[in-house]
Design a protein around this motif. Structure first.
Motif, PDB file in Angstrom:
ATOM      1  N   ASP A 187      11.004  -2.161 -20.616  1.00 10.39           N
ATOM      2  CA  ASP A 187      10.854  -0.737 -20.926  1.00 10.39           C
ATOM      3  C   ASP A 187      11.551   0.095 -19.857  1.00 10.39           C
ATOM      4  N   PRO A 188      12.431   1.039 -20.253  1.00  7.75           N
ATOM      5  CA  PRO A 188      13.147   1.862 -19.263  1.00  7.75           C
ATOM      6  C   PRO A 188      12.216   2.574 -18.286  1.00  7.75           C
ATOM      7  N   ALA A 189      10.986   2.913 -18.738  1.00 11.26           N
ATOM      8  CA  ALA A 189      10.043   3.605 -17.853  1.00 11.26           C
ATOM      9  C   ALA A 189       9.616   2.721 -16.678  1.00 11.26           C
ATOM     10  N   LEU A 190       9.776   1.404 -16.814  1.00 13.82           N
ATOM     11  CA  LEU A 190       9.338   0.476 -15.775  1.00 13.82           C
ATOM     12  C   LEU A 190      10.473  -0.001 -14.880  1.00 13.82           C
ATOM     13  N   VAL A 191      11.705   0.247 -15.292  1.00 18.13           N
ATOM     14  CA  VAL A 191      12.845  -0.265 -14.535  1.00 18.13           C
ATOM     15  C   VAL A 191      12.882   0.316 -13.124  1.00 18.13           C
ATOM     16  N   GLU A 192      12.680   1.627 -12.987  1.00 17.00           N
ATOM     17  CA  GLU A 192      12.720   2.252 -11.663  1.00 17.00           C
ATOM     18  C   GLU A 192      11.593   1.730 -10.776  1.00 17.00           C
ATOM     19  N   GLY A 193      10.412   1.539 -11.382  1.00 18.55           N
ATOM     20  CA  GLY A 193       9.306   0.980 -10.607  1.00 18.55           C
ATOM     21  C   GLY A 193       9.595  -0.428 -10.149  1.00 18.55           C
ATOM     22  N   LEU A 194      10.262  -1.218 -10.982  1.00 17.21           N
ATOM     23  CA  LEU A 194      10.631  -2.572 -10.597  1.00 17.21           C
ATOM     24  C   LEU A 194      11.689  -2.562  -9.485  1.00 17.21           C
ATOM     25  N   LYS A 195      12.572  -1.578  -9.506  1.00 19.26           N
ATOM     26  CA  LYS A 195      13.565  -1.480  -8.436  1.00 19.26           C
ATOM     27  C   LYS A 195      12.860  -1.290  -7.090  1.00 19.26           C
ATOM     28  N   GLU A 209       3.559   1.211  -9.787  1.00 18.76           N
ATOM     29  CA  GLU A 209       4.482   0.553  -8.852  1.00 18.76           C
ATOM     30  C   GLU A 209       3.797  -0.589  -8.132  1.00 18.76           C
ATOM     31  N   ARG A 210       2.552  -0.369  -7.715  1.00 15.48           N
ATOM     32  CA  ARG A 210       1.824  -1.417  -6.999  1.00 15.48           C
ATOM     33  C   ARG A 210       1.596  -2.628  -7.904  1.00 15.48           C
ATOM     34  N   MET A 211       1.265  -2.374  -9.163  1.00 17.01           N
ATOM     35  CA  MET A 211       1.019  -3.463 -10.107  1.00 17.01           C
ATOM     36  C   MET A 211       2.309  -4.253 -10.361  1.00 17.01           C
ATOM     37  N   LEU A 212       3.432  -3.527 -10.413  1.00  9.89           N
ATOM     38  CA  LEU A 212       4.713  -4.203 -10.627  1.00  9.89           C
ATOM     39  C   LEU A 212       5.079  -5.073  -9.435  1.00  9.89           C
ATOM     40  N   PHE A 213       4.816  -4.573  -8.225  1.00 12.64           N
ATOM     41  CA  PHE A 213       5.113  -5.392  -7.054  1.00 12.64           C
ATOM     42  C   PHE A 213       4.223  -6.630  -7.015  1.00 12.64           C
ATOM     43  N   GLU A 269       0.812  -1.221   0.000  1.00 12.22           N
ATOM     44  CA  GLU A 269       0.000   0.000   0.000  1.00 12.22           C
ATOM     45  C   GLU A 269       0.841   1.265   0.000  1.00 12.22           C
ATOM     46  N   THR A 270       2.145   1.138   0.297  1.00 13.91           N
ATOM     47  CA  THR A 270       3.016   2.319   0.284  1.00 13.91           C
ATOM     48  C   THR A 270       3.486   2.674  -1.114  1.00 13.91           C
ATOM     49  N   LEU A 271       3.238   1.820  -2.086  1.00 12.96           N
ATOM     50  CA  LEU A 271       3.684   2.068  -3.451  1.00 12.96           C
ATOM     51  C   LEU A 271       2.687   2.942  -4.201  1.00 12.96           C
ATOM     52  N   SER A 272       3.207   3.637  -5.201  1.00 11.04           N
ATOM     53  CA  SER A 272       2.386   4.579  -5.957  1.00 11.04           C
ATOM     54  C   SER A 272       1.456   3.852  -6.926  1.00 11.04           C
ATOM     55  N   SER A 273       0.307   4.463  -7.146  1.00 18.40           N
ATOM     56  CA  SER A 273      -0.642   3.945  -8.137  1.00 18.40           C
ATOM     57  C   SER A 273      -0.657   4.808  -9.395  1.00 18.40           C
ATOM     58  N   ALA A 274       0.352   5.697  -9.512  1.00 24.18           N
ATOM     59  CA  ALA A 274       0.451   6.546 -10.710  1.00 24.18           C
ATOM     60  C   ALA A 274       0.943   5.726 -11.895  1.00 24.18           C
TER      61      ALA A 274
END
Length: 255
Positions: free
Chosen positions: A212-220, A127-131, A114-119
């Motif tokens: 996709d580079p846009a998703l790499v930071e979210g995956l981190k 971020e939540r979907m990636l987690f 729940e601490t992850l972003s939903s943007a």
């Protein structure tokens, strides 16, 4: 007096002999014997107070009344605090009193999804979907995805195969990498955004894996949370014996 003192030092208790008329100064003798025994054990003497009319039982009261009761909360007190308290109680480090203990660390709630972003990070991924995707993957697929994130999101088939061929924790035979990654596709269909965008892209002609580079930071961020909350991650299925006595393993339908 000598017999009582020797009994205290040797057996750490008062002799069973009854003295109907305690002699003058018996309390001082017992206290001195008690301090002598502490010194032999490497402890500081407790000392004793003179009492009016001190006798045998007054001396015994002096010994027993000097004890303390310790309460250590293993959920809140640190190891250093517990050691300091015990040292102070036994006189090993009189300066280490409660007021000088280091402050206990703040007990904050463990972070969760729940601490992850939903943007929207791109193509509908958050971020939540990636987690949630990372948590639902089979351990082997999760390890491969994490390796791709560590190297920036792009790696050749050969690089990935070589890395996991002799991996100490998650060894994967080169010919099984492709099958291992089918877990990514299966989970993406259930958890990913409502479009055809793939989290893990494969270029068969160039033999490349790409995120996709846009998703790499979210995956981190997703993998950082996975490090803190391994209890939320899917584990390997446990082997289940079949009626014939051999082992059967439950697997993801798509893997």
């Amino acid at each position: 007096m000598a017999d009582v003192s020797e009994h205290l030092v040797r057996f750490r208790r008062i002799t069973e002999t009854e003295y109907w008329e305690p002699w003058e100064g018996a309390g001082d003798v017992q206290a001195a014997a008690h301090d002598f025994r502490r010194a032999r054990l490497g402890l500081l003497p407790l000392g004793h107070q003179q009492r009016a009319g001190a006798g045998l039982w007054a001396g015994r009261e002096s010994m027993e009344g000097d004890g303390v009761q310790l309460t250590i909360d293993t959920q809140r007190d640190t190891y250093e605090q517990a050691i300091a308290a015990v040292q102070a109680a036994y006189g090993l480090n009189p300066a280490a009193v409660t007021s000088s203990w280091p402050p206990a660390p703040a007990h904050e709630p463990r972070p969760g999804p729940e601490t992850l972003s939903s943007a929207d990070l791109g193509h509908g991924w958050t971020e939540r979907m990636l987690f949630d995707t990372v948590a639902a993957l089979m351990p082997g697929a999760r390890a491969v995805l994490r390796r791709l994130v560590e190297v920036g999101g792009t790696a050749t088939y050969d690089d990935i195969q070589t890395h996991f061929a002799g991996h100490p924790e998650t060894p994967i035979e080169p010919k099984r990498i492709g099958g291992t990654l089918t877990s990514v596709r299966a989970v993406r269909r259930r958890i990913g955004p409502d479009n055809r965008t793939q989290l893990l892209e494969r270029n068969e002609s160039a033999r490349l894996y790409r995120i996709d580079p846009a998703l790499v930071e979210g995956l981190k961020k997703a993998f950082d949370l996975a490090e803190i909350r391994p209890d939320l991650l899917r584990q390997e299925p446990a082997p289940v014996p079949n009626p014939a006595g051999s082992l059967r393993v439950h697997r993801d339908a798509a893997s």
